[in-house]
Every structure is written in structure tokens, then in C-alpha cells.
Design a protein around this motif. Structure first.
Motif, short mmCIF file in Angstrom:
data_model
loop_
_atom_site.label_atom_id
_atom_site.label_comp_id
_atom_site.label_asym_id
_atom_site.label_seq_id
_atom_site.Cartn_x
_atom_site.Cartn_y
_atom_site.Cartn_z
N VAL A 21 -26.39 77.54 -36.14
CA VAL A 21 -27.12 78.82 -36.10
C VAL A 21 -26.23 79.90 -35.50
O VAL A 21 -26.12 81.01 -36.04
N GLU A 89 -32.35 81.86 -43.66
CA GLU A 89 -33.24 82.36 -42.61
C GLU A 89 -34.50 82.93 -43.24
O GLU A 89 -34.42 83.78 -44.12
N SER A 125 -34.43 74.82 -36.88
CA SER A 125 -35.43 75.37 -35.96
C SER A 125 -36.51 74.32 -35.74
O SER A 125 -36.83 73.56 -36.65
N ASN A 176 -34.94 78.60 -39.60
CA ASN A 176 -33.55 78.48 -40.04
C ASN A 176 -33.31 77.09 -40.62
O ASN A 176 -33.83 76.10 -40.11
#
Length: 191
Positions: A21, A89, A125, A176
Motif C-alpha cells: 500500500v 483502490e 485492507s 485496497n
């Protein structure tokens, strides 16, 4: 034995997910497009931001190793290439409607004559950091699956690129993921 998808909880350590990320900001961001339409209505079909990692990125060998093992055990597809991994994203209101990752082989470009055969996605995520943004996959009998063991950071899923799948609209937070496609010659009948 065929499976519509293979989910691997915690396949990628959280610290490596966090590194991916963080590193994503080093690459140019683009509004995602769609392969199957010349003029897609992105608000209707797909709405997300993407960045592409180079093929020499440190994560690529590990992705290839995992895909090779899953392919041998469940699919036995002829795989010869990997497309550049795509960091995706999804923010509030963003989504990707039902689609397939496979498309006809291109006559030229970086992957002439090849098609996508296996799709891989890694959660970057945790599910508690966003609402919505669920992955659904339809198997060859058109039965819809919501992989329950694909929610947390580091979870990985692999499925045939010809299966319909979608990411539902993110209702809050940010999701993400890292997506990549393993390619090869078009499928053929073997007598």
C-alpha cells in the motif's frame, strides 16, 4: 479437482500488505477502464483508481509461486506469463460490476496471442476498514458465491479468469487490493 475459486486466508503477511500500500504511491494513478467496451460508462460499469506495479517488483516471484501451486492442484491451465500487478483502490461509491477478466487475444502489444487464464486478488485492507466492497463470483453453473474467507488483510483468492465476478459498491471507508492475471495461449480442446 475443479473449484470455482481457491481462497487462502492470511497468505500474505500484514507487514508486506502494508508495504505494498505504501509503495503504491510511487506509481502513476489512473481511473480504471474496462476491456470489453470501447466507451464504458465508468459510473455504471467500473469506478476505481488503479496503479500498476512493474514485473520486477519484489512481490512478483511470490505471486507466481502461489499461482503455480494452485494451478497444479486445481486447474492445470497452461500458464506462461504474468501481467503487471494492479493496485486497486475503491473509495466510497466505487465498484466494479459483473465482468470477466478474460478477453480475446491481442495480435500485438506486450502479450501477443495470450489470454488471461487465472485471476488473483490479495486483500490489502481489513474488512472492518470499509463497508460494502464485497467480492462475488459466479461459478460455471451461474451459482453466486461470496467467499467468506476473503475479508482480511493478507487473504488471497485465485479463480479462472472466465468466471463472472464483481466488487459491490463501497459504502464507506477504503478498500485496497492487489490484482494480477496469469496468462497463456488460448484454451483448446484436447482429444
Amino acid at each position: 479437482m475443479y473449484k470455482p475459486y481457491v481462497a487462502m486466508p492470511k497468505a500474505v503477511p500484514e507487514n508486506l500488505c502494508d508495504a505494498m500500500v505504501k509503495e503504491s504511491t510511487e506509481y502513476d494513478e489512473h481511473l480504471a477502464g474496462v476491456m470489453w467496451k470501447k466507451e464504458a460508462d465508468l459510473k455504471k460499469d467500473r469506478n476505481s483508481n488503479v496503479r500498476f506495479y512493474p514485473l520486477d517488483h519484489w512481490v512478483v516471484p511470490k505471486l507466481c509461486e502461489i499461482a503455480s501451486e494452485v494451478n497444479k492442484q486445481y486447474y492445470n491451465f497452461e500458464i506462461s506469463n504474468l501481467q503487471c500487478p494492479q493496485f486497486t483502490e475503491y473509495k466510497k461509491g466505487q465498484h466494479y460490476k459483473w465482468h470477466r477478466d478474460i478477453y480475446p487475444p491481442e495480435p500485438d502489444g506486450p502479450y501477443p496471442g495470450l489470454i488471461r487464464k487465472l485471476s488473483m486478488c490479495i486483500q490489502l485492507s481489513n474488512f472492518d476498514k470499509y463497508k460494502g466492497g464485497n467480492l462475488f463470483i459466479k461459478d460455471m453453473d451461474n451459482k453466486q458465491h461470496k467467499p467468506e474467507n476473503f475479508k482480511d488483510k493478507g487473504d488471497l483468492i485465485i479463480f479462472p479468469s472466465f468466471l463472472l465476478h464483481q466488487i459491490t459498491e463501497v459504502k464507506g471507508g477504503k478498500r485496497n487490493s492487489l490484482v494480477c492475471w496469469f496468462m497463456g495461449q488460448p484454451f483448446r480442446w484436447i482429444d
